[in-house]
Each structure stands twice: as structure tokens, then as C-alpha cells.
Design a protein around this motif. Sequence first.
Motif, PDB file in Angstrom:
ATOM      1  N   GLN A 121       0.834  -1.210   0.000  1.00 46.51           N
ATOM      2  CA  GLN A 121       0.000   0.000   0.000  1.00 46.51           C
ATOM      3  C   GLN A 121       0.865   1.254   0.000  1.00 46.51           C
ATOM      4  OE1 GLN A 121      -0.267  -2.575   2.165  1.00 46.51           O
ATOM      5  NE2 GLN A 121      -2.399  -2.990   2.708  1.00 46.51           N
ATOM      6  N   ALA A 122       1.989   1.198   0.726  1.00 43.14           N
ATOM      7  CA  ALA A 122       2.894   2.350   0.772  1.00 43.14           C
ATOM      8  C   ALA A 122       3.504   2.628  -0.600  1.00 43.14           C
ATOM      9  CB  ALA A 122       4.001   2.111   1.798  1.00 43.14           C
ATOM     10  N   GLU A 125       0.855   4.555  -2.551  1.00 44.55           N
ATOM     11  CA  GLU A 125       0.767   5.928  -2.047  1.00 44.55           C
ATOM     12  C   GLU A 125       1.955   6.763  -2.517  1.00 44.55           C
ATOM     13  OE1 GLU A 125      -1.629   4.691   2.045  1.00 44.55           O
ATOM     14  OE2 GLU A 125       0.530   5.056   2.081  1.00 44.55           O
ATOM     15  N   GLU A 126       3.143   6.178  -2.476  1.00 43.50           N
ATOM     16  CA  GLU A 126       4.338   6.893  -2.929  1.00 43.50           C
ATOM     17  C   GLU A 126       4.249   7.183  -4.431  1.00 43.50           C
ATOM     18  OE1 GLU A 126       8.507   8.304  -2.403  1.00 43.50           O
ATOM     19  OE2 GLU A 126       6.575   8.374  -1.378  1.00 43.50           O
ATOM     20  N   ARG A 129       2.051  10.115  -5.158  1.00 43.37           N
ATOM     21  CA  ARG A 129       2.710  11.381  -4.819  1.00 43.37           C
ATOM     22  C   ARG A 129       3.685  11.821  -5.902  1.00 43.37           C
ATOM     23  NH1 ARG A 129       2.615   9.338   0.598  1.00 43.37           N
ATOM     24  NH2 ARG A 129       4.644   8.346   0.330  1.00 43.37           N
ATOM     25  N   ILE A 178      -7.163   4.405  -1.189  1.00 49.60           N
ATOM     26  CA  ILE A 178      -5.998   5.266  -1.372  1.00 49.60           C
ATOM     27  C   ILE A 178      -6.333   6.427  -2.306  1.00 49.60           C
ATOM     28  CG2 ILE A 178      -3.671   5.376  -2.364  1.00 49.60           C
ATOM     29  CD1 ILE A 178      -3.229   2.523  -1.356  1.00 49.60           C
ATOM     30  N   ALA A 182      -6.595  10.570  -1.566  1.00 49.32           N
ATOM     31  CA  ALA A 182      -5.791  11.516  -2.348  1.00 49.32           C
ATOM     32  C   ALA A 182      -6.655  12.461  -3.177  1.00 49.32           C
ATOM     33  CB  ALA A 182      -4.845  10.749  -3.264  1.00 49.32           C
TER      34      ALA A 182
END
Length: 205
Positions: A121-122, A125-126, A129, A178, A182
Motif C-alpha cells: 500500500q505504501a 501511495e508513494e 505522490r 488510497i 488523495a
Amino acid sequence: MYRHQRHIYDASRKFYLLGRDQLIARLDPPPCGTILEIGCGTGRNLIKIARAYPGRPCFGLDVSAEMLATARQSVERAGLSDRIALKQADATAFEPVALFGSAGFDRIVISYALSMIPPWQAVVEEALRRLSPGGELHIVDFGDQSGLPAPFQAVLNRWLALFHVTPRRDLAAVLDDIAGAAGTSARTQALYRGYAALAMLRSAA
């Protein structure tokens, strides 16, 4: 794990890493748009992307030095060293300016990497971004297997476990969460009765 497997990775995976070419066909990057692959492995996808979309700078990162060594050799053999830049980095936290001199990317690709990264999941998310305004994140990976016969699922999952692969059965729901956090949306499509999933998330313009 890839010290020896990298030499036969593409030949052995092409039969069951389904949906990769569909993802590439859907990228449709803008003219001169930048394309990053997270978990680029042997460079197979990046080479196909660079050939499919001339004039777009391509970048790849991977945590495995062994895989990157193979990728660099493949890129050089393909005559694409001037179009494809490769760097070693952690997909959960990377600095694109330091790595590639680019603040963001018009397209980011993650192909069959989330099922191998525990904090997946990270990674998503990264990646979100690191998109440029209006950019798109394209993902293909193993799906929820909802339409597959139970005996086939059992054999498939035992096979994948040998390679430390864990299908993310909740991929669509997590991507929706996610994306919502965002301020954007996710679109996920099941392929081959849930064997694979193809997803796209777009950053705000």
C-alpha cells in the motif's frame, strides 16, 4: 532470490504474468511525457514501452541490484540506453529529483511488483505522490481469483508461494481507499476471470 533467476526470468514468467501488454497499450502518454516503472526487474516492460512510445523519456527503479544488472544489459542490447535510465531505490520512499532529475512523471507503471512487496500500500501511495498533475498510475498484478475454479486457485497459490508472491485479493478496494484519500479515483478491471487485475489511478490536474 534473483541472483540466478534473473537469467531465466522473462522466459519463465511470460506464460503467467498476464496483462502486461494490455497495460502498455493503454498508457497513451502525452508527447515527450515521462514514464517511470517501479519494480522494473529485467527491463522487459520498459523496453517495450520505449519502443511503443518514441520520444518519451523512460525511467526504471528496482531494489534488486541483480535485476538491475540484467536490465542494463537488456537495455544496452536493445539500443535504448539513451532513452531508459535505471536506478536502485526503495519503492516505498524514493526521491525522483535525486535519482532522475525529474520532479514527477506523466505515467507510472507497477507490473506484478505489489504482490511481492509486503508494504505494497505504501508503494501505491508513494507512486501517487510522484505523479505530475494529470498523470496516471497504471497497475497490473494478480487478481482476486474470484472466477477461477478452487482446485486451480490452490495449485496457483502454492506455485506463487514458492517465489514469495502473495496475490492482493483486496487490491481494488485498497486502491479505491488510497485514491479517495488523495482526492482522486481508481478504476480496476478483472482479467481472465480474476486471474489478474488491471488498474488506473489519475492524479489531480
